[in-house]
Motif scaffolding. Sequence first.
Motif, PDB file in Angstrom:
ATOM      1  N   SER A  86      -0.865  -3.303   0.974  1.00 12.01           N
ATOM      2  CA  SER A  86      -1.385  -3.993   2.154  1.00 12.01           C
ATOM      3  C   SER A  86      -1.377  -5.504   2.034  1.00 12.01           C
ATOM      4  O   SER A  86      -1.221  -6.200   3.038  1.00 12.01           O
ATOM      5  N   VAL A  89       1.732  -7.327   3.316  1.00  4.13           N
ATOM      6  CA  VAL A  89       1.818  -7.152   4.764  1.00  4.13           C
ATOM      7  C   VAL A  89       0.736  -7.974   5.463  1.00  4.13           C
ATOM      8  O   VAL A  89       0.996  -8.669   6.451  1.00  4.13           O
ATOM      9  N   ILE A 174      -5.441  -3.423   6.030  1.00  4.77           N
ATOM     10  CA  ILE A 174      -4.657  -4.543   6.559  1.00  4.77           C
ATOM     11  C   ILE A 174      -5.429  -5.423   7.533  1.00  4.77           C
ATOM     12  O   ILE A 174      -5.453  -6.641   7.375  1.00  4.77           O
TER      13      ILE A 174
ATOM     14  N   SER C  21       6.240  -7.838   8.863  1.00  2.00           N
ATOM     15  CA  SER C  21       4.898  -7.303   8.553  1.00  2.00           C
ATOM     16  C   SER C  21       4.146  -6.953   9.816  1.00  2.00           C
ATOM     17  O   SER C  21       3.440  -5.959   9.867  1.00  2.00           O
ATOM     18  N   ILE C  24       5.387  -3.769  10.935  1.00  2.00           N
ATOM     19  CA  ILE C  24       4.894  -2.702  10.062  1.00  2.00           C
ATOM     20  C   ILE C  24       3.468  -2.327  10.418  1.00  2.00           C
ATOM     21  O   ILE C  24       3.087  -1.164  10.395  1.00  2.00           O
TER      22      ILE C  24
END
Lengths: 322, 339, 283
Positions: A86, A89, A174, C21, C24
């Motif tokens: 995570s 990202v 996230i 990202s 995602i």
Amino acid sequence: MAGTRARVRIGGDLGFRLLTGGFAVLVIVIVIGIGFELWRQSQLSIQKFGFGFWATKTWDPVSGDFGALPFIWGTLYSSILALLISTPVALGIAIFLSELAPNWLKQPLGFLTELLAAIPSIVYGLWGIFVLVPWVRTLQLHMPALLKATPFFSGPPLGVGMLSAALILAVMVIPFSSSVAREVLKAVPVAQREAAYALGATQWEAIRAALFYARTGIIGAVMLGFGRALGETMAVTMLIGNNPQISWSLNAPQYTMAAVLANEFTEASDELYLHALIEIGLVLFIITLFVNVLSRLLIWSMARSMSPKARRVVAAPASEAA
Amino acid sequence: MSRKSFAVLATAVAMATSVVAQQNVHINGAGATFPYPIYSKWFAEYAKLHENAQINYQSIGSGGGIRQVTAQTVFFGATDGPMTPEQLLAAPGKILHFPTVLGAVVPVYNVEGVSELKFTGPVLADIFLGKITKWNDPAIAKLNPGVNLPVADITVAHRSDGSGTTYIFVDYLAKLSSEWKEKVGIATSVNWPVGVGGKGNEGVAGLVKQTPGAIGYVELIYALQNKISYGTVQNSAGEFVRASVESVTACAAAAVKSMPKDFRVSITNAPGTGVYPISSFTWLLVYENPKDKVQAKVFVDFMKWALTDGQKFAPELGYAPLPAEIVKLEMAAISQIKL
Amino acid sequence: MTRDAQRRLLSLAVTSFCGLSVVIALVPLAMILFFVLSQGLGSLNLDFFTHMPLPVGEAGGGMANAIAGSLIVTGLGALFAIPVGLLAGIYAAEFAGSRLASAVRFAADTLNGVPSIVIGVFVYGLVVLPIKQFTAVAGGVALGIMMVPIIARTTEELLLLVPGGLREGALALGATRGRAIFTVVLPAAFPGIVTGIMLALARIAGETAPLLFTAFNNRFWSTRLDQPIATLTVQVYTYAISPYEDWHRQAWAGALVLVSLVLSCSVLARVATRRLERMQVGR
């Protein structure tokens, strides 16, 4: 440090300090209270097993033999995996939303990523069972034999297991890391970036400068996500397979401390069993403390590399620097 | 803030209507998840007859029910497994058990091309012990001649959370497999030798449905509602019986002769024909001398209704009603409660 | 390749990754939202918002009491957590060198990792057991405790990033410490702090375990703070683990309402923050 003390002496508003300090103490009291209660309500188990509790692999409610090791493993493995997946990202999102996205896109996209945090744990679990697990099972079935031979992918393709749990944790974590990181990056003074560009930096290099400036805040954001992962119960227990075994394999069903506590707490009726469960809670508590100590050390070592003028325990406001 | 003003408004409305509400008797109860649907049906039906009776039951697990009723944070508890002598001693007063309905635990499985399988207790125990690992094992084939069993691994699915369903299932296994009794034992939560844990009956049902070659155990109603294949189990008379309202009630009827005065008994593997062996009572827990007499009066009246008129609601929700002889014994026992 | 071209390539790679990202993250979000919508939308009707839960098999059941209850308990939690979190975070930022500040930071991070069920059990022992009564207030306290660390840490991190010049300017003009913080520094960090509060609310909005032993749940309409109260999460959980299709559908509807509530709260907060920002001179 001297500056801070001088400011207190000079500008000191005692009432302000007492008020905010009082609530700060309240937070500490709550945490100490929880730790104390955990310790107190697990006495039977502590007395019976001592430190061996941390190293024992068995968990047998019938014979009264309890040990936390498989759960410690499962918690750390799943949370660290989730963090590894995570963090890049989350940082990517934070960077995109604070630096790269066109203005009209920032608000709606940011809002959407925060939406991930609004989804209840149980919904993540249900979606995981119906969508993620079959997908993971297909992945496991079609894994090339070379990978299957490694200890990371051994075992039957069940779908439920460490991989599914780590993936869902990563998705859940996230929004926390990225939202805080984004706010932190937004607060970096424009001067920092402009200075970098003035020196001929590429976009990435300017971003790197901003990241460096805000690094303690970023670590804070990551820690927030990690804490979330450590304590997550519902979604994990629905996807991890709930088997107290220690295995490197991502295919293997395993177990976490929060999951076993939630699963067995309402039904545990004999005293030793209950105390053993609470001791698992205590173990998790201590591990969280330990992880925090590590991150504090990390931040402190980062702060050490700052100039004495800018040295504070955390990120320095840099009206003088730049 | 809109949220706050909504709360204020709602509280104001509630206060205004509270004058009427004060005449209601509000009773809280907590315990097993298994009987939650039938209990909620009963409380609603009873409220239609007695408007002032507001009985609020929440399913937090049998253990939770036992703990809360012991701590007296609720008026009554509910459990799938009877209280142990230690738990009874720990309570501040004497607690009585009253069976309300019957449930059955069935072995569910997901085997390609196979719909009906026969099992015996020892075979089930060996599967869950991890001794039988493939579907085409001779032990299973012997019980199921003519069935095309695949050469596939068995994936065992069990409960990850403590539960009365587990208790009933392992209680049965222990009676038929001394190895199970020694190695694993009987409890709401055990150290499973093999398998994956699903959370709740739904979790196990989900695991079995989704994993080819899986076997698990769930309450009958979950197998029916989720449309999963479940097998027949051999009872002590040697018959292979399918779980149904009749076969489960028969199990309780067969146990009447050996029913103890306090109704704390396991009826798994009861003797007799037409009996489904993996059946069990679920109990309500009430103090013999409750502190709140107003609540006690209402609740005793409710229990009498539930044991008689209420039983008719059981089958449509997947529960088996109590046999008449047991109802008679209970109605007599209810008079023990000091109003 | 020249070093210059190398650097540019690297920059491109990283910025592309950042864009990736976002994709995602959005893919599972879209899938989950679609999942919840498809399962729950069909069961949303007027009955759902106005009726109490009914036994299985009876049509027209709803979660009106649970919706009200969730709002009340979450409101109580916020009432407790926002002042505590804000003020503790302010202390940690403004007196950052002191030992108490380090201790608070440490405590908040630890509290963040405590599983929700442990907090539920803690509040049970503290608030429910002494009076032998499940109450909405107990539920609020449990949720509040969970919110505190998120609010405190976010507040602290953001206050620290407010340029020192702003703080010092206010102090130079003769403001007391408190005045400087509350009228100058805090508003500067306000949008970020609101994000923290929204995150905290989102965090607790989906929690069941802490409420099971504190607010309990209630089949009936109740807004009393000293009685068990219904909440969406517990009701959804109870229905989700049942075997009945009808209850499952209601559970999904409940989940949908829950997500929508948190969403709208978030939107409102963003809109309000932007209005405030625009009102401030120079932004």
